[in-house]
Design an enzyme around this catalytic site. Sequence first.
Site, PDB file in Angstrom:
ATOM      1  N   ASN A   1       0.856  -1.185   0.000  1.00 40.68           N
ATOM      2  CA  ASN A   1       0.000   0.000   0.000  1.00 40.68           C
ATOM      3  C   ASN A   1       0.896   1.240   0.000  1.00 40.68           C
ATOM      4  OD1 ASN A   1      -1.942   1.966   0.365  1.00 40.68           O
ATOM      5  ND2 ASN A   1      -2.378   1.422   2.495  1.00 40.68           N
ATOM      6  N   TRP A   2       1.016   1.862  -1.164  1.00 37.53           N
ATOM      7  CA  TRP A   2       1.905   3.022  -1.289  1.00 37.53           C
ATOM      8  C   TRP A   2       1.333   4.272  -0.638  1.00 37.53           C
ATOM      9  CZ3 TRP A   2       3.780   2.919  -7.111  1.00 37.53           C
ATOM     10  CH2 TRP A   2       4.409   1.689  -7.359  1.00 37.53           C
ATOM     11  N   LYS A   3       0.048   4.246  -0.323  1.00 36.93           N
ATOM     12  CA  LYS A   3      -0.637   5.404   0.264  1.00 36.93           C
ATOM     13  C   LYS A   3      -0.465   6.635  -0.633  1.00 36.93           C
ATOM     14  CE  LYS A   3      -0.256   3.311   4.798  1.00 36.93           C
ATOM     15  NZ  LYS A   3      -0.118   3.510   6.254  1.00 36.93           N
TER      16      LYS A   3
ATOM     17  N   HIS B   1      -9.501   0.892   5.000  1.00 36.03           N
ATOM     18  CA  HIS B   1      -8.250   1.116   5.731  1.00 36.03           C
ATOM     19  C   HIS B   1      -8.507   2.073   6.893  1.00 36.03           C
ATOM     20  CE1 HIS B   1      -4.127   2.341   6.608  1.00 36.03           C
ATOM     21  NE2 HIS B   1      -3.732   1.250   5.951  1.00 36.03           N
TER      22      HIS B   1
ATOM     23  N   GLU C   1      -6.996   4.532   7.969  1.00 32.90           N
ATOM     24  CA  GLU C   1      -6.836   5.947   7.638  1.00 32.90           C
ATOM     25  C   GLU C   1      -8.078   6.485   6.938  1.00 32.90           C
ATOM     26  OE1 GLU C   1      -2.044   5.249   7.303  1.00 32.90           O
ATOM     27  OE2 GLU C   1      -3.211   5.551   5.466  1.00 32.90           O
TER      28      GLU C   1
ATOM     29  N   GLU D   1      -5.147  -5.035  10.825  1.00 29.44           N
ATOM     30  CA  GLU D   1      -4.150  -3.989  11.036  1.00 29.44           C
ATOM     31  C   GLU D   1      -4.445  -3.263  12.340  1.00 29.44           C
ATOM     32  OE1 GLU D   1      -2.084  -2.455   7.198  1.00 29.44           O
ATOM     33  OE2 GLU D   1      -4.013  -1.483   7.400  1.00 29.44           O
TER      34      GLU D   1
ATOM     35  N   GLY E   1       2.553   2.475  10.821  1.00 29.34           N
ATOM     36  CA  GLY E   1       3.484   3.580  10.641  1.00 29.34           C
ATOM     37  C   GLY E   1       4.203   4.027  11.898  1.00 29.34           C
TER      38      GLY E   1
ATOM     39  N   SER F   1       3.500  -1.963  10.399  1.00 26.77           N
ATOM     40  CA  SER F   1       4.958  -1.930  10.527  1.00 26.77           C
ATOM     41  C   SER F   1       5.605  -3.268  10.160  1.00 26.77           C
ATOM     42  CB  SER F   1       5.370  -1.498  11.944  1.00 26.77           C
ATOM     43  OG  SER F   1       4.929  -0.172  12.198  1.00 26.77           O
TER      44      SER F   1
ATOM     45  N   GLY G   1       4.947   1.377   4.620  1.00 23.41           N
ATOM     46  CA  GLY G   1       6.179   2.084   4.307  1.00 23.41           C
ATOM     47  C   GLY G   1       7.233   1.244   3.628  1.00 23.41           C
TER      48      GLY G   1
END
Length: 253
Positions: free
Chosen positions: A9-11, A95, A97, A167, A173, A213, A235
């Site tokens: 997931n590059w976000k 997600h 976020e 998650e 992160g 992470s 990440g």
Amino acid sequence: MRIPVIAGNWKMNKTVVESIALVKELKDFIREIKGVDIVVCSPFTSLWVVKEIINGTSIHLGAQNMYWETKGAFTGEISPLMLKDVGCEYVILGHSERREHFKETSEEVVKKTKAAFSFNLIPIVCIGENFEERESGKTKSIIEQEVKALFLEIDSTLAGRIIIAYEPIWAIGTGKSANSQEANLINKFIRELFSSEYGNKVAEQIRILYGGSVNPKNIEELMNESDIDGALVGGASLYALTFSQIVKAAEIL
């Protein structure tokens, strides 16, 4: 045997030029890897060019979100039809976020999941508790609420194709990660919920990932657990070498 999934997931990272460089490098690193479903989820702006580069490889294209309507006056949204048209096979939904910053509800996530299936997209549905919920012992109740929302609308013919990504929000992160045994217990609990609703056959088909992470140092330990079927990587997926190392650790030899 469930085929492991490693999804990156590059976000909100990587321009088109940067996306090209990353996926070209990744393509070379994973050339010999087999027995893993590898998914890259770039920003919408890079989907088309990433698809061009990964054609003919073992890498699959995924999106990071979508709306549930096919078309219409929904300014700023992306439909499942558009994702399918550009070559997506997977889509991340719900997600944390999205749930936190954009106030997405479980009911909206379910609508998106149904819409994904209607266009033969594989949904990667994210669930997880925040730090306060974890500290107050509410982890399982939060997980149960988010999973059971799916049960209201998704029948047994589709349920086995859902990918769940557990998650824990406190680990995303932060550099902190649930230990492998702890993550496996939650994944096992999720599988048990699916078994109670749809039966053991469907529950054994469900692929349940861990995210939060994930990196080359902890992936092997996670993959050794019975109910962890891969990872949703944040990440570490922004670097071809580290992402390929995670993919390699999940390889079925």
